[in-house]
Motif scaffolding. Sequence first.
Motif, PDB file in Angstrom:
ATOM      1  N   PHE A   1     -10.467 -37.753  -5.104  1.00  0.00           N
ATOM      2  CA  PHE A   1     -10.305 -38.360  -3.770  1.00  0.00           C
ATOM      3  C   PHE A   1      -8.878 -38.282  -3.260  1.00  0.00           C
ATOM      4  N   LEU A   2      -7.903 -38.275  -4.170  1.00  0.00           N
ATOM      5  CA  LEU A   2      -6.515 -38.192  -3.711  1.00  0.00           C
ATOM      6  C   LEU A   2      -6.004 -36.755  -3.736  1.00  0.00           C
TER       7      LEU A   2
ATOM      8  N   PHE B   1     -11.723 -34.527   2.493  1.00  0.00           N
ATOM      9  CA  PHE B   1     -11.078 -34.849   3.775  1.00  0.00           C
ATOM     10  C   PHE B   1      -9.582 -34.897   3.528  1.00  0.00           C
ATOM     11  N   PRO B   2      -8.789 -34.658   4.562  1.00  0.00           N
ATOM     12  CA  PRO B   2      -7.342 -34.614   4.320  1.00  0.00           C
ATOM     13  C   PRO B   2      -6.810 -35.993   3.949  1.00  0.00           C
ATOM     14  N   VAL B   3      -5.882 -35.997   3.022  1.00  0.00           N
ATOM     15  CA  VAL B   3      -5.265 -37.261   2.620  1.00  0.00           C
ATOM     16  C   VAL B   3      -3.835 -37.214   3.139  1.00  0.00           C
ATOM     17  N   THR B   4      -3.533 -38.106   4.041  1.00  0.00           N
ATOM     18  CA  THR B   4      -2.238 -38.013   4.703  1.00  0.00           C
ATOM     19  C   THR B   4      -1.600 -39.379   4.889  1.00  0.00           C
ATOM     20  N   ASN B   5      -0.295 -39.390   4.860  1.00  0.00           N
ATOM     21  CA  ASN B   5       0.459 -40.582   5.250  1.00  0.00           C
ATOM     22  C   ASN B   5       0.144 -41.793   4.384  1.00  0.00           C
ATOM     23  N   LEU B   6      -0.163 -41.575   3.088  1.00  0.00           N
ATOM     24  CA  LEU B   6      -0.479 -42.718   2.228  1.00  0.00           C
ATOM     25  C   LEU B   6       0.806 -43.404   1.770  1.00  0.00           C
TER      26      LEU B   6
ATOM     27  N   PRO C   1      -0.879 -26.557   3.895  1.00  0.00           N
ATOM     28  CA  PRO C   1       0.249 -27.402   4.336  1.00  0.00           C
ATOM     29  C   PRO C   1       1.425 -27.326   3.358  1.00  0.00           C
TER      30      PRO C   1
ATOM     31  N   LEU D   1       0.391 -44.376  -4.043  1.00  0.00           N
ATOM     32  CA  LEU D   1      -0.685 -43.428  -3.759  1.00  0.00           C
ATOM     33  C   LEU D   1      -0.143 -42.144  -3.137  1.00  0.00           C
TER      34      LEU D   1
END
Lengths: 361, 451
Positions: B377-378, B383-388, B418, B392
């Motif tokens: 999940f990370l 789905f994109p994982v952004t700005n965490l 990216p 995390l």
Amino acid sequence: MKRILNQYFRITKTLCFNFFRDRMALFFVLALPLIFMIIFGFLYAGEGSGQFRAAVYQNTAADNGIYGELLDVISARESLTYREVSSFEEGQKMVRDLQADFFIQLQENGLEVFYNPVRIEDNPALEQQINSLTAELDRQRAGLQELIAVNTVNEAGSQESSGQLEFMFPGLIALGLASAGLFVFAETFMSYREKKVLKRMAASPMDRKIFLISLMSSRLPMAFLSSLLVLGVGRMLFGITFVVSWPLFVPYILVGTVVMMSFGALITLFTSTAESASQVASIFLTIMIFFSGIYFPREFLPSYFYRISFLLPLSYIGRGLRFIMDVGELSGAQFLLETIILLAASGLIIYIVSVRLRWVE
Amino acid sequence: MKAVGMIFLQNFRQYIRDHYTLFWSLAFPLLLMVILVLVFGNLGQGDINFQISLVNFADTNGDINDLDMFSGPQIGPGVLERDDLSVFGPGAEGLEIESRADVFSSSMIPVLIEEMLVSIAQDEEHSWLELFRPEAGTDRLEFLEREKELLREGQRHAILVIPPGLNEQVMAKIGYHYTGIGSQPGAGEITIYRRPESQYSVIASEVLAGIIGEFNRQTNVYSGLVDRSELLAVTEGYVEVVEGAGFDFSYTDYLIPGIILMTLMTSGLQILVEKVASLRERGILRRYYATPLSKSHYFSGLIVYLLVVSLLQLLVVYGAGRLFFNFERNIFQLQALGYMGYALLVFIVVAFVILSFTDSMQSGSALAQGAFYPLMFLGGLFFPVTNLPGILGIIVRLNPVTYLINGLREALGVYSSPTSSALNLLIPGIWLIAGILISLKFFTWNPGGEG
């Protein structure tokens, strides 16, 4: 009576300790809901409280003051930050590389706004930011009047600022209950039978019913612990405090665990070994996680999958917990009706299984 | 070589016979793919049906055709053109509005809003809106309470309430603009009820707010408060997800590489950990090594087995994607295969690291599961994982899956990475080397016995 109680407490204590020594069980009941909470919690919290990042580019030589006003309007908003870029390509790249949430290009004939198509869930909120931004610019520049304002009212029980994050927690508690309950019969009982532990117990003066009740009771401390952990860690990490109705919450944890136990017991009727029962229970749990609104709301599901969700007990336990934790969705009458039906169905299943359950292979 | 082949065959036969492993390694990725494509693909393509209630307290008829009586102030010159109404949404062009005066009829604005929503709901091409309105003779307050209950129960996505006196408030504000008499009146206020915990409800309320915002702009224009040419023209679109490849985007294309990596993770972190841990625990490996079979032969046979299982998984996911979801990327090109092979290698090494620190099947499986979900999940597989924030964010940056999936998507021409290509190789490479060193130091085929 005293002898029965003694027997009950002693067996329950032994089974409890045994359960607490089972690392896989500990993982699924205690760790998995916490892992999900941390991952999805921060993902959802990031959406709600984080700042949106804009990339801004003036792609016109005509300086009619709009660009400066645009930057002023963005600067005045706490929810927005911006970075100026020197080309259209750079702005596009920033959005593509997830370094900006959207890209605003000022052209001679107006604004062009670009979003990232991958961010399917975030884009509606980003579009709202742009609507609000351009309305503010129009107010300042052209004298646009706010003739009609929109007042958005959150209608979700009395839980203040109830959002996706709050919606997730009852689901995580339900997941803990499912993990605690589903494997009691599907794994522990079957494994005891395979190892001939039950055969030896059956030869002793122990009452079989007391053993079954003890087996079921042995999972309740873990179910409570899992629920309290989710609530406590959620409060610590995300500052969320639920308006929990404790007189309902405590018995409902028991109800939820027993309901899941009954479905686990049902699995034992169709499987012959502990391993196969445990695997079927795992598959059932995984399907329920996806279709019962744990990973994502059930309403996201296509209509046929949505209908399947009504057949899954975890959907109802999740709904019931949301009602108790004041995150809306159910009326009091519906909650009561669903709980009674769940309990009645579980009682029936447990009765049928206990009649047909073999203690010796 | 024969020994390697025998070990492979033995494992592969067990794999084929084990229905549950088959489910987790072949059927589950397909199930996940179907669910995610149907769920999030729909979100992206606008194939959503919002159930929205409309309660209009400002008008009793709700019929635009009845509004032929002018009773509001006649302000500003000009005639409304039918084309002007197209901004209100599909179907609004059909509204019978002939003159500017109509806009200021006593209940024109509420009825126009209502008719606009009705037109959208009736438009077959844009049937994203299912509108619920009180029937004639129904008490609207009672209807509103009932609809609120349905909203709370999840059977409505939003309720839009037009208050009594909206038209008068708007008129007063327009009048004040022209006359400047008295104190400045407030804006008319439309209320939108939503359930914040429901993503669809939030989206529905935002769409409605956007429509009302646009309506506000157009009312400003029609009433002569602002000149249309002075308003900012805003166009919206998407960035190119692959530089220079146009603006087409398919969520399925984005998702399938993620599913492929997930299956490779399953091979490493689940199948391998479970197999070795189980054989170790039952003392079977110890017995193997009492025979002339060497550890390197056993290890090679195991790796061949994992390669074949992974290839099988790849073919199943690719085939289903191609058959059912029009996935037409070439996954058998060298660069993509290279990334997949590299990923499998990394996951195998991570599995050996897990096996290095566990001595039972139970603890091995628990640790593998504990690693599996955060990595998945990370890592941005689905789905994109952004700005965490905080820890995390660091996990995302250190996660080899983040870079492997970026590299694979770029290799397939699905999404420009990216992160740089060097980084896409370097970070998983660090995991690989560190994992090999740790495994060499701590892994044993026979815990508790000889190393």
